[in-house]
Write a protein that holds these residues in place. Structure first.
Motif, short mmCIF file in Angstrom:
data_model
loop_
_atom_site.label_atom_id
_atom_site.label_comp_id
_atom_site.label_asym_id
_atom_site.label_seq_id
_atom_site.Cartn_x
_atom_site.Cartn_y
_atom_site.Cartn_z
N GLN A 11 76.63 51.78 64.48
CA GLN A 11 75.34 52.44 64.25
C GLN A 11 75.42 53.34 63.02
N ALA A 12 76.54 54.04 62.85
CA ALA A 12 76.72 54.88 61.67
C ALA A 12 76.81 54.03 60.40
N LEU A 13 77.50 52.89 60.50
CA LEU A 13 77.60 51.99 59.35
C LEU A 13 76.23 51.45 58.95
N LEU A 14 75.42 51.12 59.94
CA LEU A 14 74.08 50.64 59.65
C LEU A 14 73.31 51.67 58.82
N LYS A 15 73.39 52.93 59.20
CA LYS A 15 72.69 53.99 58.44
C LYS A 15 73.21 54.07 57.01
N GLU A 16 74.52 53.94 56.83
CA GLU A 16 75.10 53.97 55.49
C GLU A 16 74.59 52.79 54.66
N PHE A 17 74.60 51.59 55.23
CA PHE A 17 74.12 50.41 54.51
C PHE A 17 72.63 50.54 54.20
N GLN A 18 71.84 51.12 55.10
CA GLN A 18 70.42 51.30 54.84
C GLN A 18 70.20 52.26 53.67
N GLN A 19 71.01 53.31 53.58
CA GLN A 19 70.90 54.25 52.46
C GLN A 19 71.23 53.56 51.14
N VAL A 20 72.27 52.73 51.14
CA VAL A 20 72.63 52.00 49.94
C VAL A 20 71.51 51.05 49.54
N ALA A 21 70.99 50.30 50.49
CA ALA A 21 69.95 49.32 50.19
C ALA A 21 68.67 49.99 49.68
N SER A 113 86.06 47.76 62.17
CA SER A 113 87.24 47.90 61.32
C SER A 113 87.17 47.09 60.03
N GLY A 114 86.29 46.09 59.96
CA GLY A 114 86.26 45.21 58.80
C GLY A 114 85.05 45.39 57.93
N TYR A 115 84.77 46.59 57.53
CA TYR A 115 83.54 46.86 56.77
C TYR A 115 83.79 47.37 55.36
N PHE A 116 84.99 47.88 55.07
CA PHE A 116 85.19 48.62 53.83
C PHE A 116 84.95 47.78 52.59
N LYS A 117 85.50 46.56 52.52
CA LYS A 117 85.30 45.72 51.33
C LYS A 117 83.83 45.36 51.16
N VAL A 118 83.15 45.10 52.26
CA VAL A 118 81.72 44.77 52.18
C VAL A 118 80.94 45.98 51.67
N LYS A 119 81.22 47.14 52.24
CA LYS A 119 80.51 48.35 51.83
C LYS A 119 80.73 48.65 50.35
N THR A 120 81.96 48.53 49.89
CA THR A 120 82.27 48.79 48.48
C THR A 120 81.56 47.79 47.57
N ALA A 121 81.57 46.52 47.93
CA ALA A 121 80.92 45.49 47.13
C ALA A 121 79.41 45.69 47.08
N VAL A 122 78.81 45.99 48.22
CA VAL A 122 77.36 46.18 48.28
C VAL A 122 76.95 47.42 47.47
N LEU A 123 77.70 48.49 47.59
CA LEU A 123 77.39 49.70 46.84
C LEU A 123 77.44 49.43 45.34
N ALA A 124 78.45 48.71 44.87
CA ALA A 124 78.56 48.38 43.44
C ALA A 124 77.37 47.53 42.98
N TYR A 126 74.27 47.40 44.28
CA TYR A 126 73.04 48.20 44.23
C TYR A 126 73.08 49.22 43.10
N GLN A 127 74.25 49.75 42.78
CA GLN A 127 74.36 50.65 41.63
C GLN A 127 74.06 49.89 40.35
N GLU A 128 74.50 48.64 40.26
CA GLU A 128 74.20 47.82 39.09
C GLU A 128 72.70 47.56 38.99
N ALA A 129 72.03 47.36 40.11
CA ALA A 129 70.58 47.15 40.09
C ALA A 129 69.85 48.41 39.61
N VAL A 130 70.34 49.56 40.00
CA VAL A 130 69.75 50.82 39.51
C VAL A 130 69.99 50.96 38.01
N ARG A 131 71.19 50.63 37.56
CA ARG A 131 71.49 50.68 36.13
C ARG A 131 70.57 49.75 35.35
#
Length: 148
Positions: A11-21, A113-124, A126-131
């Motif tokens: 549930q916490a991860l979902l909130k983080e991904f929603q903020q990134v998106a 336990s298997g979210y870190f690579k996905v979170k890092t990739a998705v954040l990068a 979305y940051q590129e889309a903002v750029r």
């Protein structure tokens, strides 16, 4: 048989991904315990002065989206599934100029336990889309994920 409630971590991860998106797109989700299913839409958006410039920018914007999707798969070690690129109709601005939007959609599943690579990739991505939205398509700019 009752369906297991999603863990507090998911549930916490979902909130983080929603903020990134929210940076440049949106997110659909579903819990499939012990996983969180995610479907992202990322907007690649630029503004041009003329309609001809907007039409000319579409292939470059599609290529940009393809690069972002490929980088997502690589950075997530294949956890993000191949995506799809859709071009929205060119939209005129009331004050002049035109907007071109390309939507890149992609999906993944994450676990506690298997979210870190996905979170890092998705954040990068979305940051590129903002750029892109702020700086536009610059032929001199390094490609997404180039050495810094």
């Amino acid at each position: 048989m009752p369906v297991a409630a999603p863990s507090a971590k998911l549930q916490a991860l979902l909130k983080e991904f929603q903020q990134v998106a929210a940076m440049a797109g949106f997110l659909n989700h579903g819990f499939d315990a012990p996983q969180l299913r995610l479907q992202f839409t990322l907007y690649g958006r630029i503004r041009t002065g003329t309609e001809a410039e907007a039409v000319g920018a579409i292939p470059r914007l599609q290529a940009w989206s393809g690069t972002v999707l490929q980088k997502l798969r690589e950075d997530s070690a294949g956890a993000i599934l191949p995506g799809q690129v859709l071009v929205a109709p060119i939209q005129p601005f009331q004050g002049g100029g035109y907007t071109v939007v390309v939507n890149a959609t992609f999906a993944t599943k994450v676990t506690d336990s298997g979210y870190f690579k996905v979170k890092t990739a998705v954040l990068a991505a979305y940051q590129e889309a903002v750029r892109l939205r702020e700086a536009g398509l610059d032929p001199e700019a390094p490609a997404l994920g180039a050495a810094e």
